[in-house]
Design an enzyme around this catalytic site. Structure first.
Site, PDB file in Angstrom:
ATOM      1  N   SER A   1       0.806  -1.228   0.000  1.00 38.17           N
ATOM      2  CA  SER A   1       0.000   0.000   0.000  1.00 38.17           C
ATOM      3  C   SER A   1       0.835   1.271   0.000  1.00 38.17           C
ATOM      4  O   SER A   1       0.293   2.359  -0.200  1.00 38.17           O
ATOM      5  CB  SER A   1      -0.937  -0.001   1.207  1.00 38.17           C
ATOM      6  OG  SER A   1      -1.791  -1.122   1.141  1.00 38.17           O
TER       7      SER A   1
ATOM      8  N   ASP B   1     -17.425   2.127  -2.962  1.00 37.61           N
ATOM      9  CA  ASP B   1     -16.664   0.886  -2.746  1.00 37.61           C
ATOM     10  C   ASP B   1     -17.550  -0.181  -2.128  1.00 37.61           C
ATOM     11  O   ASP B   1     -17.928  -0.060  -0.963  1.00 37.61           O
ATOM     12  CB  ASP B   1     -15.474   1.185  -1.835  1.00 37.61           C
ATOM     13  CG  ASP B   1     -14.785  -0.077  -1.368  1.00 37.61           C
ATOM     14  OD1 ASP B   1     -14.936  -1.134  -2.047  1.00 37.61           O
ATOM     15  OD2 ASP B   1     -14.074  -0.016  -0.340  1.00 37.61           O
TER      16      ASP B   1
ATOM     17  N   ASP C   1     -11.378  -6.018  -1.313  1.00 44.23           N
ATOM     18  CA  ASP C   1     -10.851  -5.001  -0.425  1.00 44.23           C
ATOM     19  C   ASP C   1     -10.560  -5.680   0.906  1.00 44.23           C
ATOM     20  O   ASP C   1     -11.076  -6.759   1.182  1.00 44.23           O
ATOM     21  CB  ASP C   1     -11.894  -3.894  -0.225  1.00 44.23           C
ATOM     22  CG  ASP C   1     -11.237  -2.589   0.185  1.00 44.23           C
ATOM     23  OD1 ASP C   1     -11.483  -1.579  -0.494  1.00 44.23           O
ATOM     24  OD2 ASP C   1     -10.466  -2.597   1.178  1.00 44.23           O
TER      25      ASP C   1
ATOM     26  N   HIS D   1     -15.553   0.530   1.923  1.00 42.91           N
ATOM     27  CA  HIS D   1     -15.351   1.788   2.645  1.00 42.91           C
ATOM     28  C   HIS D   1     -16.427   2.807   2.316  1.00 42.91           C
ATOM     29  O   HIS D   1     -16.308   3.965   2.706  1.00 42.91           O
ATOM     30  CB  HIS D   1     -13.992   2.384   2.304  1.00 42.91           C
ATOM     31  CG  HIS D   1     -12.834   1.525   2.764  1.00 42.91           C
ATOM     32  ND1 HIS D   1     -12.259   1.629   4.004  1.00 42.91           N
ATOM     33  CD2 HIS D   1     -12.164   0.529   2.129  1.00 42.91           C
ATOM     34  CE1 HIS D   1     -11.260   0.750   4.125  1.00 42.91           C
ATOM     35  NE2 HIS D   1     -11.195   0.068   2.982  1.00 42.91           N
TER      36      HIS D   1
ATOM     37  N   CYS E   1      -7.759   2.190   0.964  1.00 36.13           N
ATOM     38  CA  CYS E   1      -8.836   1.489   0.261  1.00 36.13           C
ATOM     39  C   CYS E   1      -8.329   0.877  -1.040  1.00 36.13           C
ATOM     40  O   CYS E   1      -7.842   1.589  -1.925  1.00 36.13           O
ATOM     41  CB  CYS E   1      -9.977   2.478  -0.025  1.00 36.13           C
ATOM     42  SG  CYS E   1     -11.179   1.835  -1.182  1.00 36.13           S
TER      43      CYS E   1
END
Lengths: 629, 379
Positions: free
Chosen positions: A327, A351, A364, A370, A383
């Site tokens: 990430s 999402d 996810d 999210h 996310c």
């Protein structure tokens, strides 16, 4: 035979023969005279030269190697003089017997003998080879008194390298070793053969290797008169050696120590860079090694310990090991979306907790998703779905083209040897990487994984730190470097290394501000909030988790499979937020979630750098006391 | 003379056996030896002075002995020499790979050295006995007398000394009147033999080629002469370094005590066999030519003494001794300057070494004795 000869006839006959003898002698002596005229008059120049060559020997005087100090002047590498006991094998009849006799005078261990044997195999017949190093004064005196018993053995004063900081900077400073055949080839290729006459050691790793040409200096020479045994009779003339340049690093040894100790027993790496210059403030690869072990030939046990340890202490993870960024890639992806116009900062996506592409569901990490996610939320909450979609919109070539100028998947050009380039995935790369036509095709689904920093992505901690520096420095990219100045020790003249940026990435300030603001909130309310709770400054950050995955394939020892299959933990950070003075990337191998293991290390490093605060339990170790020699 | 002053009489008595020209030339050589020795090996100066004194004393003693007495000593000396050589072969000490010394408890002697004088003495005496009736048989017998000790010395093995002893005998035989018809072919064989060694040196010097008659080290010496560079750090080192010393001396030399080859130990055996290299390095071509001139004058004086000696034996003896001096000088300087192989022959009157110096000065004493006899017979 004449039977009737009078005595008078006899006498006159004898006189004839005496005359013959006289003429013969005159001829022979004239032959000698002619030979002398030939040698002493006609060939005088030649023999004169030969006699001078006999008499005069040019003895190389190796220069003092330059010192290495950190940005505050703390000594990281220096020289010290010590006596060694040298044997010239060509002048010794029975080596083993000589060594046995020497062992009665000075201490000679099995290790010394083995090392002597190894050095001997690597050196030329007529060269002298040390049997013992670092003799005590008493040992020197004992040997000198008995020197006449040991033809071909002598005591020599030599300069040795010493690394007062031990394993703190093993990977940065590197070490020296005896010149081997491969080094000789390199020296020849550089045209430096003459300059290395009399030099026995050469930089093998780290700065000692990459700055060899600066550190070595210029070999001087002494013209000495020698006798037939090669012993010095008197000095005729001298050309002094020019000492090597010393290096002042950008590295802060104190910061390095904090970072080094923050890792403890864990494997991993940290690279901290000053964004406004590209100067490396700390470069840790854990575990490290003590370069002093290599100075006069590493012992077999020590070498085995370093080389065969599953923790691979000799591997410089900071610049050589490439890991998927996880990430930590997201801020860069977000910036790519803004810069290419595919997204605006306010634009939000819905999402649902997954993203479907080509019939496959990309999940996810938050079940149910999210909700509505804009750029800021996507970074703060990390996310995935936002970036699956963005990756698809950018396309793999769009991602690669945006990331390349930041240095992802490129050699940064840092002034340390052995850097790896990592992988910035693209269809082009895949075609070159794989041989079978079936494997060469790029699939759209692969682009989606790349969007969240997984898949083929693989970057070194150095690359990530460099890219982050560019991001927080408004797109101005410096070549990362460890050395700040190269200093001429005689004049004190300094030459700055890499003072100018190498490129400017065209980025809009508003886009940069949006991404940075999100990263600052990561440390306030997001995944970095726990690690940066109560910080007296504002810092940006981003966690990351890299699935254990290796392009080259890693060997696992059965006993610790479980621990070693855990994900790698990443954290990138910069501070202070408004005008960053430090940008860093931390990787903890098998550390699990980035927030748990990597982020606290980043916090300790930044606390020390900005506030001079040492983590609890770390003693102040500012004693600069040099070791006694 | 009305009254005699005792000191004058004493000096006259001392000087009576001395031949002034010979003595003058000898003094020049011995003085030169001391000068060079001071540079080559100052530590040996004292010993050299003692050797010189002893040698001169023995020369004087020898010069006083009537030549007839000397010749009558021929047989006993010769027999003694041969017996000692046999003794060396049976009980001799081995030193440097060769058996040359005989330890008699008190002194260690090298009987081959004695043979250098005993051999020409013996043959001269022998031909004198047969004076007027010297035929082919006498030459054969002389050849046998020559061959026995030479063979014993060769087997020690000592090539250098055996060549010198053989030469000493051959000179007597030559002066005794061996027919040219025999001499010419012998010389031709020798010349062709040496010539072919030089011509085919490369093949003959291959390792593994056995020369049968010569020992390995002797083969090595000959081969090194043919190509000194083939073994620059071994045997060839001597020749290379001595020619460098001579050549670098130039016309006037580097000056006394200034020879770099000498003082930095590049010249091997610099106080003995290679002392000429020291001289030529420090005194140059001038010094070398002066030495040659002095030696040649000494040789001419020897030949003159031989030419006018009263008896056949003394004529042969004087001629042979003179030729031995020449041989020493020529072989030594030829070797040091690289035109002859390295055979252990000292430079006469100059090289360090008591035995050789005594032998040579006794030779000079014999010449003086012969000359004095002639002077007496004339008066």
């Amino acid at each position: 035979m004449t039977e009737f000869r009078s005595p008078d006839q006899e006498v006159s006959r004898l006189r004839v023969r005496l005359v013959v003898a006289g003429v013969f002698m005159l001829l022979c002596l004239s032959l000698l005279a002619a030979r002398f005229v030939y040698l002493q008059v006609m060939r005088f120049d030649y023999y004169h030269t030969r006699a001078e060559d006999n008499r005069i020997a040019l003895v190389p005087v190796p220069p003092n190697r330059g010192a290495i100090v950190d940005r505050n002047g703390k000594v990281l590498a220096r020289n010290f003089a010590a006596y060694t006991l040298d044997i010239t094998p060509s002048q010794v009849e029975d080596l083993d017997e000589t060594i046995d006799r020497l062992a009665e005078i000075v201490d000679i261990s099995d290790y010394d003998r083995r090392r002597f044997k190894k050095f001997r195999e690597e050196s030329k017949f007529f060269e002298s080879v040390p049997i013992r190093t670092k003799l005590t004064d008493e040992e020197v005196a004992r040997f000198i008194a008995r020197r006449y018993l040991f033809p071909g053995v002598d005591v020599q004063a030599r300069l040795f390298r010493e690394y007062p900081q031990g394993d703190l900077l093993g990977h940065v400073v590197g070490y020296m070793g005896r010149i081997n055949n491969r080094d000789v080839d390199h020296i020849e290729a550089r045209g430096e053969t003459a300059n290395y006459r009399g030099t026995e050691h050469i930089g093998k790793r780290g700065l000692e290797e990459s700055y060899e040409a600066e550190l070595h200096g210029k070999t001087g020479s002494e013209q000495v008169e020698v006798d037939a045994g090669g012993r010095k009779v008197r000095l005729l003339s001298r050309r002094t050696a020019v000492p090597g340049n010393s290096l002042i690093l950008t590295v802060d040894a104190g910061l390095q120590a904090v970072a080094h100790q923050a890792f403890g027993e864990r494997r991993g790496a940290l690279v901290a860079i000053e964004p406004s210059t590209g100067g490396v403030l700390a470069l840790v690869s854990s575990p490290s090694f003590d370069p002093n072990l290599f100075v006069d030939g590493i012992s077999v046990a020590d070498w085995k310990g370093l080389n065969e340890s599953p923790d691979r202490p000799l591997l410089n993870r900071a610049i050589y090991s490439a890991y998927p960024p996880g990430s930590t890639f997201k801020p860069f992806m977000g910036l790519a979306g803004l810069s290419t116009g595919k997204r605006t900062p306010q634009q939000a996506i819905a999402d649902p907790g997954f993203y479907v592409f080509g019939g496959h569901r990309f999940m996810d990490d938050k079940i149910g998703g999210h909700g509505m996610v804009d750029l800021h939320t996507s970074i703060v909450q990390s996310c995935n779905t936002y970036y699956y979609m963005l990756a698809n919109d950018l396309g793999i070539d769009g991602i690669a083209d945006f990331m390349r100028p930041f240095g992802f998947g490129q050699l940064t050009g840092i002034d340390l040897p052995g850097e790896a380039d990592g992988v910035l995935p693209s269809p082009d790369w895949k075609r070159k990487r794989f041989k079978k036509p079936g494997q060469q095709k790029w699939y759209g689904g692969e682009t989606i994984s790349v969007g969240i920093g997984q898949g083929y992505n693989a970057y070194t901690p150095l690359q990530l730190a460099t890219a982050l520096s560019a991001l927080v420095n408004d797109g101005v990219v410096f070549k990362p470097h460890v050395v700040k100045y190269v200093v001429d020790p005689q004049t004190g003249a300094r030459r700055e290394v890499e003072p100018k940026p190498i490129r400017q990435i065209p980025l809009k300030p508003a886009h940069l501000a949006a991404v940075r603001a999100a990263m600052v909130d990561v440390n306030k309310t997001g995944t970095g909030a726990r690690a940066f709770a109560g910080a007296e400054y504002s810092a940006g950050g981003k966690t990351g988790t890299a699935q254990v995955y290796s392009l080259k394939g890693t060997k696992y020892k059965e006993g610790n499979v479980a621990e070693r299959l855990r994900d790698h933990s990443w954290f990138i950070a910069f501070a202070p937020a408004d005008k960053p003075r430090i940008a860093l990337a931390v990787l903890v191998e098998n550390g699990g979630f980035g927030s748990r293991s990597a982020a606290p290390i980043a916090r300790q490093v930044i606390d020390y750098y900005l506030l001079g605060k040492r983590p609890a339990g770390q003693a102040s170790e500012d004693e600069d006391a040099p070791a006694d020699h | 003379m009305e009254f005699r002053l005792h000191p004058v009489a004493l000096i006259r008595a001392i000087l009576r056996p001395i031949d002034p020209p010979l003595f003058l030339l000898l003094t020049v050589l011995l003085a030169a030896a001391l000068v060079v020795m001071q540079s080559a090996s100052p530590a040996r100066m004292e010993a050299q002075l003692v050797n010189t004194g002893v040698a001169l004393a023995l020369m004087w003693v020898t010069a006083r002995i009537p030549s007839a007495r000397l010749l009558s000593l021929a047989m006993p000396l010769y027999v003694l020499g041969v017996v000692l050589l046999v003794g060396v072969a049976l009980f001799g000490e081995i030193s440097k790979g060769a058996q040359r010394w005989l330890d008699l408890g008190v002194v260690r002697i090298q009987p081959s050295e004695l043979m250098k004088i005993a051999m020409p003495l013996m043959l001269a005496w022998f031909f004198q006995q047969r004076e007027g009736a010297i035929g082919f048989g006498e030459f054969v017998l002389a050849g046998v007398l020559l061959a026995v000790p030479v063979a014993l010395i060769v087997t020690q093995p000592d090539l250098g000394t055996s060549l010198l002893v053989a030469a000493a005998g051959l000179y007597v035989i030559f002066f005794a009147g061996l027919s040219w018809k025999l001499i010419v072919p012998l010389v031709l064989v020798a010349v062709v033999g040496l010539g072919s060694i030089v011509a085919f040196g490369d093949t003959l010097c291959q390792p593994g080629v056995d020369w049968q008659v010569l020992r390995e080290y002797q083969k090595h010496r000959v081969c090194t002469l043919l190509d000194p560079t083939s073994d620059p750090l071994g045997k060839g080192f001597h020749i290379i370094q001595s020619t460098i010393a001579i050549g670098s001396g130039g016309m006037f030399g580097k000056g006394w005590m200034q020879g770099t080859q000498t003082h930095l130990s590049f010249i091997p055996e610099r106080h003995t066999d290679f002392i000429f290299a020291v001289m030529a390095e420090e005194f140059g071509l001038i010094g070398a030519l002066v030495l040659l001139a002095v030696l040649f004058m000494l040789l001419l004086r020897g030949l003159m003494i031989a030419a006018v000696a009263p008896t056949l034996g003394t004529r042969l003896l004087a001629g042979a001794i003179t030729m031995i001096f020449f041989t020493y000088a020529f072989v030594n300087m030829g070797m040091v300057s690289g035109i002859l192989p390295v055979v252990g022959v000292p430079l006469p009157f100059i090289s360090y070494g008591g035995t050789a110096l005594v032998t040579l000065c006794v030779g000079v004493g014999i010449l003086m004795s012969i000359q004095r006899e002639r002077a007496l017979s004339q008066s």
